[in-house]
Structures are given as C-alpha cells and as structure tokens.
Design a protein around this motif. Structure first.
Motif, short mmCIF file in Angstrom:
data_model
loop_
_atom_site.label_atom_id
_atom_site.label_comp_id
_atom_site.label_asym_id
_atom_site.label_seq_id
_atom_site.Cartn_x
_atom_site.Cartn_y
_atom_site.Cartn_z
N HIS A 46 -23.94 86.47 119.18
CA HIS A 46 -24.03 87.22 120.43
C HIS A 46 -24.58 86.34 121.54
O HIS A 46 -25.08 85.24 121.29
N GLN A 60 -27.02 82.99 116.69
CA GLN A 60 -27.32 83.96 115.63
C GLN A 60 -28.84 84.01 115.49
O GLN A 60 -29.51 82.98 115.43
N PHE A 82 -20.80 90.41 121.94
CA PHE A 82 -20.79 90.13 120.50
C PHE A 82 -19.41 89.65 120.06
O PHE A 82 -18.39 89.99 120.67
N ILE A 114 -28.66 94.83 115.76
CA ILE A 114 -28.08 93.49 115.74
C ILE A 114 -28.33 92.85 114.38
O ILE A 114 -29.47 92.55 114.01
N VAL A 146 -24.90 88.03 113.26
CA VAL A 146 -23.80 88.27 114.19
C VAL A 146 -23.98 87.37 115.42
O VAL A 146 -25.10 87.18 115.92
N PHE A 199 -22.97 94.88 114.57
CA PHE A 199 -23.80 95.48 115.62
C PHE A 199 -23.39 96.93 115.80
O PHE A 199 -22.30 97.33 115.39
#
Length: 282
Positions: free
Chosen positions: A237, A148, A180, A231, A235, A8
């Motif tokens: 988050h 994700q 994150f 993003i 990843v 990110f």
C-alpha cells in the motif's frame, strides 16, 4: 471473506464524529506541550536512502517504541534545526506508544469495538506493538511510497501482523487516501528493515529491495471520517502527497497474534521492560 482475498477491508462508520473529534482535540493538547531537542529533530521519509540517514542515524527514532515522540516532514528545518514552518504545521506523525501512555488513545485502541473486530478475524492473543497519529497536512503532507508493514514489523511465521487505520477526517483522492494492490499479501516480503548491532551507524539497514510495481495495480481507497481500514501486514500500500487544502489526519496501530509467533529480534521496534507489548483483550 474480502479481507482474506484482498489483504485489506474498509469498515465505514466505525467511529462516531464525536469520537474522532475527541482524538483530534487530544492530539492538539499533546502537540501544545511538544518539546523536541534540537539534535532530535527527525524528518520522516520512506525513501530508502533518506530513511537510513534520517531514522537509522538517530536514537530518537530507534528508542521511540515505548514513548510518545514527534517526527517531521521534509524541508521544515534549517541547517541549525530551527523550524522554517510553524511546528504544528510541520509535524508528520507522533509515535509509537500513544496506545500505552495516553488515556484517550488507550481507550480507542482497546475499545470493545476494536476487540470485536480482532475476535471476528480469529485473533486469539493479539498484542499491540505500536501506534501512530499521522497528520498529512494540507499542501505539505508527504507521500508514503509503496511498502509492506511487515518489512518493518517482521514475524515468523508471516501473516501475524494486522494494521488498524482509522480516518479521523475524510481521506480523499486529493488529500492522500490509501492505495492498495489487492491480493498482494500472498507473495511474502520483498525487503526488511533491520536494526544494526548497537553502536554501529547507521542504526538500521535494509535487506532486499522494493520491486518496481505498475501504478495500474494500485486501487484508491477513499473513506469517510470514522472509517476503519484493516491492513494485512504484507499487503502493498501507499499514499500520495497531500496537494489539497484539507488535512488527512488518522490514527493507526498494529496488532500481532502472539500465539505461535516469534517477533523478530532484528526489528527496529522491540518490547522493553517498561513496555512489553500489551494484550489487546482486557
């Protein structure tokens, strides 16, 4: 590059105050014309059981990929589907094709600034797969559990989906900024939401499961109005409930690198004859 390492990246000051205000004004106009039939009043959730019941069971959600539709917070309807809270205070998000059907959001999505960011990341033929306006209302904006994006927007190979999240208001620790796990985009996808065969209920199901993750792994990412957060599709988050007196509105859309990429035919979201995924570069 930090984006490749962390998954990110924050770009403060991406949009001006005036650009943010124009998008908020336009969404107000769209909401003023909101007409949601009783049987389509769908509460938004990221908890697995509730997701399957609330989203998968309704065609309103599954057929929203090429439309502008309205999704609501939990607990805002009575059993008959009537609003317990004023509609404008009960909405969670609007999706999933603002980028295609509204001129204000189309201009932002395809702006030279956005195209320049995509080119700087090496995207050759990015297409826009979806867009959402997220409200995060004071005192009632719900949490978004760790996830994700590629769980919902799956590609082969992985690593071809990019989220662009634009803060239209300050996002703070109190009103539900993004969190994150840096570097978590390199371990594949732990679960997938897939569309079930037509006419089967629920409309979607999950493959795999979200692992339990230590809270200490998450890093808060407060940003100012106008910031762009990039993003990576894998990843991990989340965001917490908005317990403050300030809303946390944002506009977000997802790009896919179309060169050498297969969009999973099992994804809930599919391009249609009316709306193939539009190229970002114009």
């Amino acid at each position: 590059m930090l984006f490749q390492e962390d998954g990110f990246l924050v770009l403060e000051g991406f949009l001006s105050v005036a650009e943010c205000a124009a998008m908020k004004e336009r969404i107000g106009e769209i909401m003023a014309k909101m007409d949601v039939p009783l049987h389509c009043r769908t509460e938004f959730s990221t908890q697995e059981e509730e997701q399957l019941r609330a989203q998968g069971s309704t065609d309103y959600f599954l057929s929203s990929g090429d439309k502008i539709r309205f999704f609501f917070e939990k607990g805002v309807f009575d059993k008959a589907g009537n609003f317990l809270v004023p509609p404008e205070k009960s909405i969670n998000k609007i999706g999933h094709a603002l980028h295609a059907h509204d001129s204000v959001f189309r201009c932002v999505t395809h702006s030279p600034k956005v195209q320049a960011v995509a080119r700087s990341l090496g995207l050759q033929k990015p297409v826009v797969v979806q867009s959402m306006y997220i409200f995060k209302h004071p005192r009632c904006g719900g949490e978004v559990s760790p996830h994700q994006d590629a769980s919902f927007l799956y590609t082969e190979p992985l690593g071809r989906v990019l989220g662009m999240w634009i803060a239209l208001e300050d996002a703070t620790l109190e009103n539900g900024c993004l969190w994150f796990i840096p570097g978590s985009h390199t371990n594949g996808v732990s679960r997938r939401m897939v569309r079930n065969p037509a006419c089967s209920a629920p409309g979607t199901s999950f493959l795999g499961s979200e692992p339990v993750r230590e809270n200490s792994l998450f890093v808060p990412t407060p940003v100012r109005r106008g910031a762009l957060v990039l993003i990576h599709g894998e990843v991990v988050h989340m965001s917490e409930q908005n317990l403050s007196d300030c809303s946390r509105q944002s506009y977000t859309f997802h790009l896919m690198e179309a060169v050498g990429t297969v969009w999973s035919p099992e994804n809930w979201l599919q391009p249609t004859a009316e709306l193939p995924f539009p190229p970002l570069y114009t």
